[in-house]
Design a protein around this motif. Sequence first.
Motif, PDB file in Angstrom:
ATOM      1  N   ILE A   4       0.841  -1.195   0.000  1.00 47.68           N
ATOM      2  CA  ILE A   4       0.000   0.000   0.000  1.00 47.68           C
ATOM      3  C   ILE A   4       0.875   1.243   0.000  1.00 47.68           C
ATOM      4  O   ILE A   4       1.820   1.355   0.786  1.00 47.68           O
ATOM      5  N   ASP A  26      -2.687   5.008  -2.610  1.00 40.13           N
ATOM      6  CA  ASP A  26      -3.828   4.253  -2.077  1.00 40.13           C
ATOM      7  C   ASP A  26      -4.465   4.955  -0.890  1.00 40.13           C
ATOM      8  O   ASP A  26      -5.683   4.898  -0.706  1.00 40.13           O
ATOM      9  N   SER A  80     -11.177   9.345  -2.178  1.00 39.21           N
ATOM     10  CA  SER A  80      -9.892   8.993  -1.584  1.00 39.21           C
ATOM     11  C   SER A  80     -10.076   8.261  -0.258  1.00 39.21           C
ATOM     12  O   SER A  80     -11.038   8.514   0.476  1.00 39.21           O
ATOM     13  N   THR A  81      -9.155   7.377   0.026  1.00 38.97           N
ATOM     14  CA  THR A  81      -9.091   6.760   1.345  1.00 38.97           C
ATOM     15  C   THR A  81      -8.129   7.573   2.197  1.00 38.97           C
ATOM     16  O   THR A  81      -6.944   7.660   1.893  1.00 38.97           O
ATOM     17  N   VAL A 212       3.333   2.074  -6.414  1.00 37.03           N
ATOM     18  CA  VAL A 212       2.169   1.924  -7.289  1.00 37.03           C
ATOM     19  C   VAL A 212       2.517   1.113  -8.535  1.00 37.03           C
ATOM     20  O   VAL A 212       1.728   0.266  -8.991  1.00 37.03           O
ATOM     21  N   ARG A 215       2.402  -3.096  -8.992  1.00 36.62           N
ATOM     22  CA  ARG A 215       1.181  -3.912  -8.957  1.00 36.62           C
ATOM     23  C   ARG A 215       1.021  -4.685 -10.256  1.00 36.62           C
ATOM     24  O   ARG A 215       1.454  -4.226 -11.295  1.00 36.62           O
TER      25      ARG A 215
END
Length: 215
Positions: A4, A26, A80-81, A212, A215
């Motif tokens: 993450i 993330d 967004s988180t 990122v 992944r």
Amino acid sequence: MNTIAVAHRAGNSLAGLHLANLLGADVIECDVHHHRGRLEVRHLKTAGPLPFLWDRWELVPASTPRLGLQELLEADAHGSTFMLDLKGPGSRTGVAVARLLHDLGLRRRLLVCGRQWSAVEAVADLDYVNPVLSARTSRELAALWPRLSRRSFHGVSVHRSLLDLDVVSRLRSSVEVVMTWPINDVQSLEQMVDLGVNAIISDNPEVLMQVVSRR
């Protein structure tokens, strides 16, 4: 699970929020302070009656506009988180955050972290909040183990200087997510991934893009 990418302090400004979204982070972290009845997002600290905000390398007038947590949440257009890093002594900031989230009717996934664990626990009962306990010192890490045995938490955020293979393995057996900071160069990123850390907190856009891109 994929590693993450957590954009450190990016939620402390709307410009930082925008950049973190462009990078594909993330999670967007922000520092939440409860000051004079208002929840503010900023890393700078107040100085009691003195008319300025400060950090180790920065000094600004107290009159500088301060972004509110409600303003930040309402400005987000990307779903967004956020990870709310609760600042201040005791549980006061956590209680105020829980009240604000309830009043806003906000039911979106959030992470809430902090070194004041009572503040995190004040928000943890909301079913859309993932609680994360932070540890900066060896004393805090030692106190973390019995806390994890008494209650279920989503994750921990532990300073990189405290981590080795055994510590990370033990933490991974207790929580879903093991975060660490500050990871601001690729060599540090590789070291932490090799230890088994699965969430990287970074101020460096290049490091976030590396996470990122894997992944």
